[in-house]
Write a protein that holds these residues in place. Structure first.
Motif, mmCIF file in Angstrom:
data_model
loop_
_atom_site.group_PDB
_atom_site.id
_atom_site.type_symbol
_atom_site.label_atom_id
_atom_site.label_comp_id
_atom_site.label_asym_id
_atom_site.label_seq_id
_atom_site.Cartn_x
_atom_site.Cartn_y
_atom_site.Cartn_z
ATOM 1 N N THR A 1 0.763 -1.197 0.083
ATOM 2 C CA THR A 1 -0.082 -0.090 0.015
ATOM 3 C C THR A 1 0.782 1.223 -0.187
ATOM 4 O OG1 THR A 1 -1.813 -1.188 1.338
ATOM 5 C CG2 THR A 1 -1.994 1.295 1.218
ATOM 6 N N HIS A 2 0.429 2.254 -0.981
ATOM 7 C CA HIS A 2 1.363 3.452 -1.184
ATOM 8 C C HIS A 2 0.416 4.572 -0.368
ATOM 9 C CE1 HIS A 2 4.059 2.197 -4.419
ATOM 10 N NE2 HIS A 2 2.768 1.299 -4.658
ATOM 11 N N PRO A 3 1.005 5.033 0.686
ATOM 12 C CA PRO A 3 0.407 5.987 1.436
ATOM 13 C C PRO A 3 0.047 7.432 0.781
ATOM 14 C CG PRO A 3 2.831 6.148 2.088
ATOM 15 C CD PRO A 3 2.799 4.815 1.152
ATOM 16 N N ALA A 4 -0.952 7.983 1.397
ATOM 17 C CA ALA A 4 -1.529 9.442 0.882
ATOM 18 C C ALA A 4 -0.497 10.283 1.574
ATOM 19 C CB ALA A 4 -2.695 9.788 1.102
ATOM 20 N N ARG A 5 0.310 10.817 0.731
ATOM 21 C CA ARG A 5 1.185 12.036 1.394
ATOM 22 C C ARG A 5 0.983 13.371 0.770
ATOM 23 N NH1 ARG A 5 6.570 9.056 -0.313
ATOM 24 N NH2 ARG A 5 7.093 11.298 -0.984
ATOM 25 N N GLU A 6 1.194 14.483 1.870
ATOM 26 C CA GLU A 6 1.048 15.942 1.368
ATOM 27 C C GLU A 6 1.817 16.345 0.011
ATOM 28 O OE1 GLU A 6 1.649 18.294 4.740
ATOM 29 O OE2 GLU A 6 -0.475 17.588 5.819
ATOM 30 N N ASP A 7 2.882 15.661 -0.248
ATOM 31 C CA ASP A 7 3.707 16.064 -0.995
ATOM 32 C C ASP A 7 3.501 15.333 -2.525
ATOM 33 O OD1 ASP A 7 4.694 13.694 -0.128
ATOM 34 O OD2 ASP A 7 6.808 14.004 -1.109
ATOM 35 N N GLN A 8 2.437 14.657 -2.605
ATOM 36 C CA GLN A 8 2.114 13.721 -3.792
ATOM 37 C C GLN A 8 0.855 13.972 -4.127
ATOM 38 O OE1 GLN A 8 4.366 12.266 -5.207
ATOM 39 N NE2 GLN A 8 5.709 10.815 -3.903
ATOM 40 N N PRO A 9 0.448 13.999 -5.463
ATOM 41 C CA PRO A 9 -0.932 14.440 -5.962
ATOM 42 C C PRO A 9 -1.880 13.490 -5.658
ATOM 43 C CG PRO A 9 0.525 13.522 -7.796
ATOM 44 C CD PRO A 9 1.379 13.706 -6.428
#
Length: 233
Positions: A175-183
Motif C-alpha cells: 500500500t502506497h500512503p497518501a502524502r501531502e507532497d504527492q498528487p
C-alpha cells in the motif's frame, strides 16, 4: 550456457535489457535452485530464442529478467504461443513487470505493468538510487502455495506501483500512503505477488527484486523460488 541435469525438464533463462537490475547476477541466484529441482537450464542473452518454436515447445519454464527494451512481433508471438500452449513464464520486478513498455500485447499476456516507484519526500532524499527506497510492507493476502506460511514482511527498496487487470490472482499487496507532497489523496494498494492462467500456461510475477540484496531477503527468495516451481509446466 547450459547447466547439466539428469532430468528432461527444461528451464530457459532470458536476461538482458536495462543493466540497473543486474540481470546476470539476479538470475544467477536462482539457477542453482532450478538445477537442484531437476531442470536443465539454458541461458540466453537475447530475445531471438522466442522465435524458436521447437525450443519453446520443449521448455517447461521461462525465467525472464529483461527490463524495458523492445520486442519484435515475431519474438512476442512466439512467447505468447508458448505460454498459451503450456510453457510457464515467471519473473520479478522490472524483469517481467517493466518489460517492453511499447507492447500492449505483452502487457496483456503478463497482466500488469510498472507505472512508477514513488520517491522519498524531497527533504529526506540521500541522493542516488536510495531516493527511491521506501520502507513498506508486503502484505500476504491468501494461502496460495507460493506464499503459504509466510508472514507479512517489511522491505526498504523500490515500492512498485503497478497497473493490473482482473484476470490476475493476487497473493500479496503493498500500500502506497497518501502524502501531502504527492498528487494522490488516498492510499493506493497494488498487487506485489500475482499469478495468472493463460491458456494452458501459468505466469508468476513478484514486484520486489530491484537488487540482489532484495532477492536474497528470505521471504522474497522463498516466494520467487516457489513461483518458479508453480509456473513450470
Amino acid at each position: 550456457m547450459t547447466s547439466a541435469s539428469t532430468s528432461d525438464r527444461r528451464a530457459l533463462v532470458v536476461r538482458g535489457g536495462w543493466d540497473g537490475h543486474v540481470p546476470e547476477a539476479a538470475t544467477d541466484l536462482f539457477i542453482p535452485f532450478l538445477d537442484q529441482h531437476g531442470f536443465q537450464v539454458t541461458v540466453h542473452d537475447d530475445l531471438d530464442v522466442y522465435t524458436d518454436a521447437e525450443t519453446l515447445a520443449a521448455t517447461d519454464l521461462i525465467v525472464q529478467c529483461w527490463t524495458m527494451g523492445t520486442i519484435t512481433g515475431d519474438q512476442l508471438g512466439g512467447l505468447r504461443t508458448a505460454v498459451q500452449n503450456g510453457t510457464g513464464l515467471a519473473g520479478w520486478h522490472g524483469g517481467i513487470a517493466d518489460s517492453f513498455r511499447a507492447s500492449s500485447d505483452y502487457l496483456h499476456l503478463v497482466g500488469g505493468q510498472f507505472a512508477t516507484h514513488p520517491a522519498l519526500p524531497v527533504d529526506q532524499r540521500p541522493g542516488g538510487e536510495a531516493d527511491n527506497y521506501l520502507t513498506h510492507t508486503i502484505h500476504i493476502t491468501d494461502d496460495h502455495p507460493v506464499v503459504a506460511g509466510i508472514e507479512d514482511f517489511e522491505l526498504t527498496t523500490e515500492q512498485y506501483w503497478v497497473l493490473t487487470d482482473d484476470l490476475i490472482d493476487v497473493h500479496a499487496t503493498t500500500t502506497h500512503p497518501a502524502r501531502e507532497d504527492q498528487p494522490w489523496h488516498r492510499e493506493v494498494t497494488c498487487p506485489a505477488v500475482w499469478t495468472r492462467q493463460w491458456g494452458a500456461g501459468r505466469i508468476f510475477v513478484a514486484t520486489p527484486g530491484h537488487s540482489v540484496d532484495v532477492l536474497e531477503h528470505p521471504s522474497v527468495r522463498t516466494i520467487v523460488e516457489r513461483g518458479l516451481l508453480w509456473a513450470a509446466r
